[in-house]
Write a protein that holds these residues in place. Structure first.
Motif, PDB file in Angstrom:
ATOM      1  N   THR A  89      29.460   5.283  11.831  1.00 30.78           N
ATOM      2  CA  THR A  89      30.323   5.261  10.652  1.00 30.78           C
ATOM      3  C   THR A  89      29.803   6.319   9.686  1.00 30.78           C
ATOM      4  N   THR A  90      30.449   6.442   8.573  1.00 31.02           N
ATOM      5  CA  THR A  90      29.973   7.398   7.573  1.00 31.02           C
ATOM      6  C   THR A  90      28.568   7.029   7.099  1.00 31.02           C
ATOM      7  N   LEU A  91      28.329   5.735   6.842  1.00 33.23           N
ATOM      8  CA  LEU A  91      26.994   5.301   6.437  1.00 33.23           C
ATOM      9  C   LEU A  91      25.985   5.598   7.549  1.00 33.23           C
ATOM     10  N   GLY A  92      26.368   5.347   8.782  1.00 32.64           N
ATOM     11  CA  GLY A  92      25.499   5.662   9.911  1.00 32.64           C
ATOM     12  C   GLY A  92      25.164   7.143   9.967  1.00 32.64           C
ATOM     13  N   HIS A  93      26.167   7.983   9.692  1.00 37.56           N
ATOM     14  CA  HIS A  93      25.934   9.438   9.657  1.00 37.56           C
ATOM     15  C   HIS A  93      24.961   9.810   8.535  1.00 37.56           C
ATOM     16  N   TYR A  94      25.125   9.179   7.377  1.00 38.43           N
ATOM     17  CA  TYR A  94      24.205   9.470   6.275  1.00 38.43           C
ATOM     18  C   TYR A  94      22.767   9.174   6.686  1.00 38.43           C
ATOM     19  N   LEU A  95      22.563   8.008   7.292  1.00 36.50           N
ATOM     20  CA  LEU A  95      21.211   7.607   7.680  1.00 36.50           C
ATOM     21  C   LEU A  95      20.672   8.489   8.803  1.00 36.50           C
ATOM     22  N   ARG A  96      21.535   8.835   9.756  1.00 37.76           N
ATOM     23  CA  ARG A  96      21.095   9.720  10.841  1.00 37.76           C
ATOM     24  C   ARG A  96      20.757  11.116  10.290  1.00 37.76           C
ATOM     25  N   GLN A  97      21.507  11.553   9.311  1.00 32.81           N
ATOM     26  CA  GLN A  97      21.217  12.854   8.693  1.00 32.81           C
ATOM     27  C   GLN A  97      19.824  12.853   8.073  1.00 32.81           C
ATOM     28  N   ARG A  98      19.467  11.743   7.435  1.00 32.57           N
ATOM     29  CA  ARG A  98      18.115  11.653   6.861  1.00 32.57           C
ATOM     30  C   ARG A  98      17.077  11.659   7.980  1.00 32.57           C
TER      31      ARG A  98
END
Length: 168
Positions: A88-97
């Motif tokens: 999800t978008t939140l998952g992408h944010y965390l993976r980006q970090r």
């Protein structure tokens, strides 16, 4: 937004940060989120790539869905529609970090190393299954022949050559 495209943008006020933190402390959680991307993976593909038991993986998948980190999706592969799991978008944010901290790169190297190990282990098991190859190798060793450098895979031979040429 069209009705058939889910909106996965997070409402950060609804995120349970304690549950999120607890999730990432569990075996397989970081690995799962690190692996997934925009293309998505089938569950069997995830299972093949991660060194986590299927039971743990099922639990982490369900928890990640609950936390709105991943969602089931569809992907067109091999002339058919397949169910995949994607961030999800939140998952992408965390993976980006994770990516910025080097976690995803390290995880990709770990997956590659596991694959190389399995390939090399397979080569060894094929070799050890042939008594004649063992006997010939043992004879060469007893005779003092240098058998090792020529038996290393080409990539490793090249690495040794570069190390010898790139001395301080």
């Amino acid at each position: 937004m069209p009705d058939d495209i889910p909106d996965t943008a997070p409402n950060l006020e609804d995120v349970n940060y304690d549950e999120l933190s607890e999730f990432f402390e569990k075996k397989g959680a970081v690995e799962l989120i690190s692996l997934l991307d925009g293309e998505g993976y089938r569950f069997d593909e995830i299972d093949d790539l991660l060194d986590v038991s299927r039971g743990y993986l099922n639990d982490r998948r369900d928890e990640a869905v609950h936390l709105r980190l991943i969602v089931p999706d569809q992907a067109y592969r091999d002339d058919s529609v397949r169910r995949v799991w994607t961030l999800t978008t939140l998952g992408h944010y965390l993976r980006q970090r994770m990516r910025h901290l080097g976690v995803t790169e390290s995880h990709e190297r770990l997956i590659t190393a596991r694959r190389e190990y399995e390939d090399r282990k397979g080569d060894f098991l094929d070799w050890v299954d042939d008594p004649e190859s063992i006997e010939a190798y043992a004879e060469d060793m007893r005779a003092g022949n240098r058998v090792h450098p020529t038996e290393f895979p080409a990539k490793i031979q090249d690495l040794f050559r570069r190390i010898d040429h790139d001395r301080f």
